[in-house]
Every structure is written in structure tokens, then in C-alpha cells.
Write a protein that holds these residues in place. Structure first.
Motif, mmCIF file in Angstrom:
data_model
loop_
_atom_site.group_PDB
_atom_site.id
_atom_site.type_symbol
_atom_site.label_atom_id
_atom_site.label_comp_id
_atom_site.label_asym_id
_atom_site.label_seq_id
_atom_site.Cartn_x
_atom_site.Cartn_y
_atom_site.Cartn_z
ATOM 1 N N THR A 22 42.091 39.222 130.515
ATOM 2 C CA THR A 22 41.063 40.087 129.948
ATOM 3 C C THR A 22 41.580 40.650 128.628
ATOM 4 O OG1 THR A 22 40.271 40.701 132.141
ATOM 5 C CG2 THR A 22 39.628 42.116 130.314
ATOM 6 N N THR A 24 42.330 40.193 124.254
ATOM 7 C CA THR A 24 42.703 39.250 123.208
ATOM 8 C C THR A 24 44.113 38.731 123.447
ATOM 9 O OG1 THR A 24 41.304 40.398 121.604
ATOM 10 C CG2 THR A 24 43.027 38.962 120.715
ATOM 11 N N ASN A 37 37.325 25.178 129.036
ATOM 12 C CA ASN A 37 35.951 25.655 128.955
ATOM 13 C C ASN A 37 35.927 27.000 128.249
ATOM 14 O OD1 ASN A 37 34.798 23.479 130.495
ATOM 15 N ND2 ASN A 37 35.672 24.419 132.326
ATOM 16 N N PHE A 38 35.029 27.133 127.266
ATOM 17 C CA PHE A 38 34.871 28.395 126.544
ATOM 18 C C PHE A 38 33.515 28.991 126.900
ATOM 19 C CE2 PHE A 38 37.891 25.949 124.097
ATOM 20 C CZ PHE A 38 38.832 26.897 123.689
ATOM 21 N N ASN A 39 33.512 30.233 127.338
ATOM 22 C CA ASN A 39 32.263 30.933 127.644
ATOM 23 C C ASN A 39 31.833 31.844 126.504
ATOM 24 O OD1 ASN A 39 32.015 29.792 130.255
ATOM 25 N ND2 ASN A 39 33.535 31.253 131.026
ATOM 26 N N SER A 40 32.582 31.799 125.412
ATOM 27 C CA SER A 40 32.255 32.587 124.237
ATOM 28 C C SER A 40 32.759 31.831 123.017
ATOM 29 C CB SER A 40 32.909 33.974 124.328
ATOM 30 O OG SER A 40 32.487 34.799 123.248
ATOM 31 N N ASN A 41 32.693 32.452 121.851
ATOM 32 C CA ASN A 41 33.118 31.795 120.623
ATOM 33 C C ASN A 41 34.637 31.669 120.563
ATOM 34 O OD1 ASN A 41 30.476 31.627 119.636
ATOM 35 N ND2 ASN A 41 30.582 33.657 118.735
ATOM 36 N N ALA A 42 35.110 30.588 119.965
ATOM 37 C CA ALA A 42 36.522 30.431 119.630
ATOM 38 C C ALA A 42 36.625 30.598 118.121
ATOM 39 C CB ALA A 42 37.039 29.064 120.054
ATOM 40 N N THR A 43 37.306 31.634 117.675
ATOM 41 C CA THR A 43 37.348 31.985 116.256
ATOM 42 C C THR A 43 38.710 31.646 115.671
ATOM 43 O OG1 THR A 43 35.789 33.793 116.620
ATOM 44 C CG2 THR A 43 37.068 33.854 114.581
#
Length: 199
Positions: A22, A24, A37-43
Motif C-alpha cells: 500500500t 508508493t 497486472n496494473f489496476n491503475s496508471n503506471a507513471t
């Protein structure tokens, strides 16, 4: 499982299938085996590259206002039913590739190359411009019509070509092509005279 907390809040927990984090994560390097698997953006930061392939064969990155796709070797393919090129907002389409047809100015290309440019009636409309930037007398540019399946020096057909006359204008030439050799049949010179069988 094992839990790691910060200020009494779970930040890392081991589970039967892996690790849940949980917040950064900051790492100097990351190697991932298997599927991620990404459930949000990869920046990724400006100038940092997302690299794909065993030898970093492909990269995606953004730097100084320009986005890049890098391919070290091999073939780059885009696979989709339609490929559309639009502005950043996606509200204005400039080009589309659909079923092997390329459309510029149209979202429904009906030929291998379909260029559409709407202007008011009575206005000049040069929807296609072909240029030879060589600024010299007899610099030529034109279109060839290929009518057989032979490639290289064996192609036959016809052509339309314009040539620099040396006085800031050009003539228009029509002719045939045999074995990649152009033979002129008719010319409209820069004065508007028409010559058939003479240049």
C-alpha cells in the motif's frame, strides 16, 4: 502472513499468493518474472523509458515535449481493425488506416489512398501536392501508373510529369512507360501551347 506497518498503518503484507503493498514504492531497479497486472496508471518520469523485450528491443518514453517509440531492430507492427491519428484531445482526426485503405481528411477511405479536402465551390482545391525541392531547370516530379505485376526495371504503364522550365513555372508532360523507360507523347508548355509528338 507478515505485516509491516508505518504509523500503525499496513504498508506491506505477505499473502498466500505474493505480497500486497500500500502506497508508493521507490526502487533503483525492478525485474518482473511472469505477468504483471496494473489496476491503475503506471507513471514514468520525463526521459525514463519503458523497455520491452529480452534485449530491450522496444522502448516507450517521453522527453522535452516529444513522445517516442523506439525499435532497435526487426519489424514494428500496429494491430487493430482501424488505426486512427487524432489530435491530443481525440476530437479531430487527421488520418485513418482501415481495411488496408488510407484516408486523409476522411474517416471512410474507399480506395488504397483516399484524400478528401472540402472547400467552397469556385475555390481552387489542391488536395494533393507532389514536390521536387531541387531548384533547377528541368527538375521533374510526377506520377507513374503501373499496369503490370513486374517490379524493378520491368514495369510498364504511363506517367504524368511536370518539369521546371526555368522561369518560375513548369510544363506538363504525358507519356508511356516501357521497362522503366519514359517516352513522352504530349506536352503542355508553360505558355499553354500543346505539342503532340514534339517537345
Amino acid at each position: 502472513g507478515v505485516n509491516l506497518r508505518h504509523n500503525n498503518v499496513n504498508k506491506l503484507a505477505t499473502t498466500s499468493t505474493g505480497v500486497d503493498i500500500t502506497g508508493t514504492v521507490t526502487v533503483d531497479g525492478l525485474v518482473v518474472d511472469g505477468t504483471s497486472n496494473f489496476n491503475s496508471n503506471a507513471t514514468f518520469g520525463d526521459g525514463n523509458e519503458l523497455r520491452l523485450g529480452a534485449d530491450n528491443d522496444m522502448g516507450l518514453f517521453h522527453s522535452s515535449g516529444t513522445s517516442h517509440i523506439r525499435v532497435n531492430s526487426g519489424t514494428f507492427k500496429l494491430r487493430a481493425d482501424d488505426i486512427r491519428f487524432t489530435n491530443q484531445a481525440g476530437t479531430s482526426e487527421s488520418m485513418r488506416i482501415s481495411s488496408g485503405n488510407v484516408g486523409i481528411g476522411t474517416s471512410s477511405p474507399e480506395a488504397t489512398a483516399h484524400v478528401s479536402k472540402a472547400v467552397a465551390a469556385g475555390s481552387d482545391n489542391l488536395a494533393l501536392r507532389i514536390q521536387n525541392p531541387t531548384n533547377a531547370i528541368d527538375a521533374r516530379v510526377g506520377i507513374g501508373f503501373h499496369v503490370n505485376a513486374v517490379t524493378g526495371s520491368g514495369w510498364d504503364g504511363a506517367y504524368i510529369q511536370s518539369a521546371n522550365s526555368g522561369s518560375d513555372d513548369g510544363d506538363l508532360r504525358f507519356g508511356r512507360v516501357t521497362n522503366d523507360t519514359l517516352t513522352e507523347a504530349m506536352r503542355i508548355d508553360s505558355s499553354g501551347n500543346v505539342g503532340i509528338g514534339t517537345s
